[in-house]
Design an enzyme around this catalytic site. Structure first.
Site, PDB file in Angstrom:
ATOM      1  NE  ARG A  34      -3.811  -2.242   2.346  1.00 51.95           N
ATOM      2  CZ  ARG A  34      -3.811  -3.577   2.211  1.00 51.95           C
ATOM      3  NH1 ARG A  34      -2.658  -4.238   2.104  1.00 51.95           N
ATOM      4  NH2 ARG A  34      -4.946  -4.244   2.171  1.00 51.95           N
ATOM      5  CB  SER A 172     -11.451  -9.875   0.527  1.00 50.31           C
ATOM      6  OG  SER A 172     -10.327  -9.450  -0.212  1.00 50.31           O
ATOM      7  CD  GLN A 174      -5.557  -9.836  -1.476  1.00 48.54           C
ATOM      8  OE1 GLN A 174      -6.226 -10.430  -2.328  1.00 48.54           O
ATOM      9  NE2 GLN A 174      -4.401 -10.293  -1.035  1.00 48.54           N
ATOM     10  CG  ASP A 312      -2.339 -13.842   5.403  1.00 55.64           C
ATOM     11  OD1 ASP A 312      -2.994 -14.445   4.534  1.00 55.64           O
ATOM     12  OD2 ASP A 312      -2.127 -12.620   5.360  1.00 55.64           O
ATOM     13  CE  LYS A 339      -6.429 -15.868   1.948  1.00 53.40           C
ATOM     14  NZ  LYS A 339      -6.524 -14.414   1.749  1.00 53.40           N
ATOM     15  NE  ARG A 343      -1.577 -19.893   2.597  1.00 49.51           N
ATOM     16  CZ  ARG A 343      -1.352 -18.603   2.681  1.00 49.51           C
ATOM     17  NH1 ARG A 343      -2.150 -17.846   3.397  1.00 49.51           N
ATOM     18  NH2 ARG A 343      -0.329 -18.068   2.065  1.00 49.51           N
ATOM     19  NE  ARG A 385       0.931 -15.700   4.653  1.00 47.47           N
ATOM     20  CZ  ARG A 385       1.666 -14.646   5.013  1.00 47.47           C
ATOM     21  NH1 ARG A 385       2.578 -14.772   5.942  1.00 47.47           N
ATOM     22  NH2 ARG A 385       1.492 -13.466   4.453  1.00 47.47           N
TER      23      ARG A 385
HETATM   24  C1  S3P Z   1      -4.179  -8.973   2.429  1.00 47.14           C
HETATM   25  C2  S3P Z   1      -5.429  -9.461   2.650  1.00 47.14           C
HETATM   26  C3  S3P Z   1      -5.704 -10.898   2.833  1.00 47.14           C
HETATM   27  C4  S3P Z   1      -4.446 -11.666   3.176  1.00 47.14           C
HETATM   28  C5  S3P Z   1      -3.293 -11.287   2.286  1.00 47.14           C
HETATM   29  C6  S3P Z   1      -2.983  -9.821   2.434  1.00 47.14           C
HETATM   30  C7  S3P Z   1      -4.016  -7.527   2.217  1.00 47.14           C
HETATM   31  O1  S3P Z   1      -6.224 -11.425   1.630  1.00 47.14           O
HETATM   32  O2  S3P Z   1      -4.683 -13.040   3.100  1.00 47.14           O
HETATM   33  O3  S3P Z   1      -2.137 -12.046   2.603  1.00 47.14           O
HETATM   34  O4  S3P Z   1      -2.876  -7.022   2.266  1.00 47.14           O
HETATM   35  O5  S3P Z   1      -5.031  -6.857   1.985  1.00 47.14           O
HETATM   36  P1  S3P Z   1      -7.812 -11.391   1.303  1.00 47.14           P
HETATM   37  O6  S3P Z   1      -8.184  -9.974   1.048  1.00 47.14           O
HETATM   38  O7  S3P Z   1      -7.942 -12.247   0.071  1.00 47.14           O
HETATM   39  O8  S3P Z   1      -8.470 -11.997   2.496  1.00 47.14           O
END
Ligand code: S3P
Length: 433
Positions: A34, A172, A174, A312, A339, A343, A385
């Protein structure tokens, strides 16, 4: 320890003894992605300290350079990023193995008037992209790609967006972040309403870069905003600290201290889970220090409510469950199948290789604790991981020699992991045959 161990395709670890010592872990990967993207979007320079040096974040740095953003290593672990991104990238953006990289960058690209093509390695190209494509399309971006944009490579034609109110179907960060980053250049406000709240790095950092952003309960709203460069210090990654926390718990006399960790929301819930399992663990928020001592563990039940905060950490918590007394049940974790690897399947296969009885369910697994692990040969399935969890198991809980195939995946997030493992556990580590 030779640095060459970072790149070996197979690592052989000979244990087993306690993990003892103190360390700092790499800069937080989520924050690092970010910081680079917002710095690239911002007017004026940003100097980032403590950036993750794993391949995932390196791909994000290379990607922003495709837009003409200037990235300079200014020494002492600091990287200077000067944008702003004004036009489409000159070439394809390759995000390697990084799901966070490609999904957040798709949000950035959606806001740019022009064409962007985003891709990644063979593992990333199998991961679902419809979760970000759908809201970005409803904001006005055109997104295409394999299987109608469900899978990368993704082709994004951005610009002319309108703000939306969106409730992601999956918990999520993300997805939330991709929509908010696109919202910076949309007309009108963009709101993401979460059912299960996730890590807050994007909303926190957007405020730091001067965006108009507000949080109201589980809803985040961003108004169209220009970002201004600001210096960012990246704290240690709690998800990486979790490996050492579990390492300390596995063998008598174990004691590990991890310093300078990120203490914000949604990243250290594994501490509470390990506490529920009976661990002697303390996360001092004032000093940002995690201290863990060897403990007798008991089984735990983890449900959908728990998962966003440990998303994670499930593989390494499953390892803790494998040596705990009783039966651990994990449910509500179906998204883990999407993932870096599936996982649920890869964690279950890894634990079985160590002699643990594991039953896979659609959205989790049932783990029967055992008193001792046997050494194993484990396939990481390209998942850092899984590889790091297996290395901890081999070094601290399984007497004999464990071999981890697909070790090179660890370089995506924690290049010096093998060196830290040897230093803390005294385990032997060499390229595997
Ligand atoms: C992350 C969000 C998570 C996590 C990933 C990092 C992020 O994923 O598993 O390692 O930095 O926003 P998801 O948004 O798919 O849950």
């Amino acid at each position: 320890m030779t640095p060459d161990l970072d790149a070996v395709s197979s690592l052989q670890v000979t244990g087993a003894g306690p993990a003892r010592g103190s360390l700092q872990v790499p800069g937080d990967k989520s924050i690092s992605h970010r910081a680079v993207m917002m710095a690239a979007m911002a007017y004026g320079p940003t100097v980032i300290t403590g950036l993750s040096r794993g391949q995932d974040v390196t791909h994000t740095l290379r990607a922003v350079e495709r837009f003409g953003v200037i990235v300079t290593d200014v020494g002492e672990g600091r990287v200077r990023v000067e944008g702003p991104i004004r036009h489409e990238p000159a070439d394809v953006l390759d995000h390697g193995n990084a799901g966070t990289g490609i999904r957040l960058m798709a949000g950035v690209c959606a806001g740019i008037d022009g064409l962007s093509v985003l891709t990644g390695d063979r593992f990333l190209r199998r991961r679902p992209m419809d979760r970000i494509a759908e809201p970005l399309r409803s904001m006005g971006a055109t997104i295409d790609g394999r299987e109608r944009g469900r899978l990368a490579p993704l082709v994004v034609r951005g610009g002319g967006l309108t703000g939306i109110t969106y409730a992601p179907k999956v918990a999520s960060a993300q997805v939330k972040s991709a929509v908010l980053l696109a919202g910076l250049s949309a007309q009108g406000p963009t709101t993401v309403e979460e059912i299960h709240p996730t890590r807050r790095h994007t909303e926190e950092m957007l405020a730091g870069f001067g965006a108009r952003v507000r949080v109201d309960g589980h809803a985040v709203t961003v108004e169209p905003s220009e970002l201004t460069g600001t210096d960012v210090a990246v704290s240690g990654d709690p998800s990486q600290a979790a490996f050492w926390a579990v390492a300390a718990l596995l063998a008598d006399q174990g004691e590990v201290v991890v310093q300078d960790l990120y203490t914000g929301y949604g990243r250290s819930d594994f501490v509470g889970v390990l506490e529920r399992m009976g661990a002697d663990i303390d996360f001092d928020l004032a000093t940002r220090t995690l201290t863990v001592r060897a403990s007798k563990l008991r089984a735990v039940e983890l449900t959908a409510e728990d998962i966003p905060g440990i998303v994670d950490e499930v593989p390494v918590l499953a390892l803790a469950a494998a040596v705990a007394e009783g039966t651990t049940v994990i449910s509500g974790a179906g998204d883990l199948r999407a993932k870096e690897s599936d996982r649920i399947a890869s964690t279950a296969a890894m634990l079985r290789a160590f002699g643990v009885q594991v039953t896979e369910t659609e959205d989790g697994m049932v783990i029967e604790g055992v008193s001792r692990l046997r050494p194993a040969r484990v396939d990481s399935h390209g998942d850092h991981r899984i590889a790091m969890t297996a290395a901890v198991a081999g070094a601290c809980a399984a007497e004999g020699t464990t071999v981890i195939d697909g070790w090179d995946s660890v370089a995506t997030s924690y290049p010096a992991f093998a060196a830290d493992l040897v230093r803390l556990t005294g385990a032997g580590a060499e390229p595997g045959a």
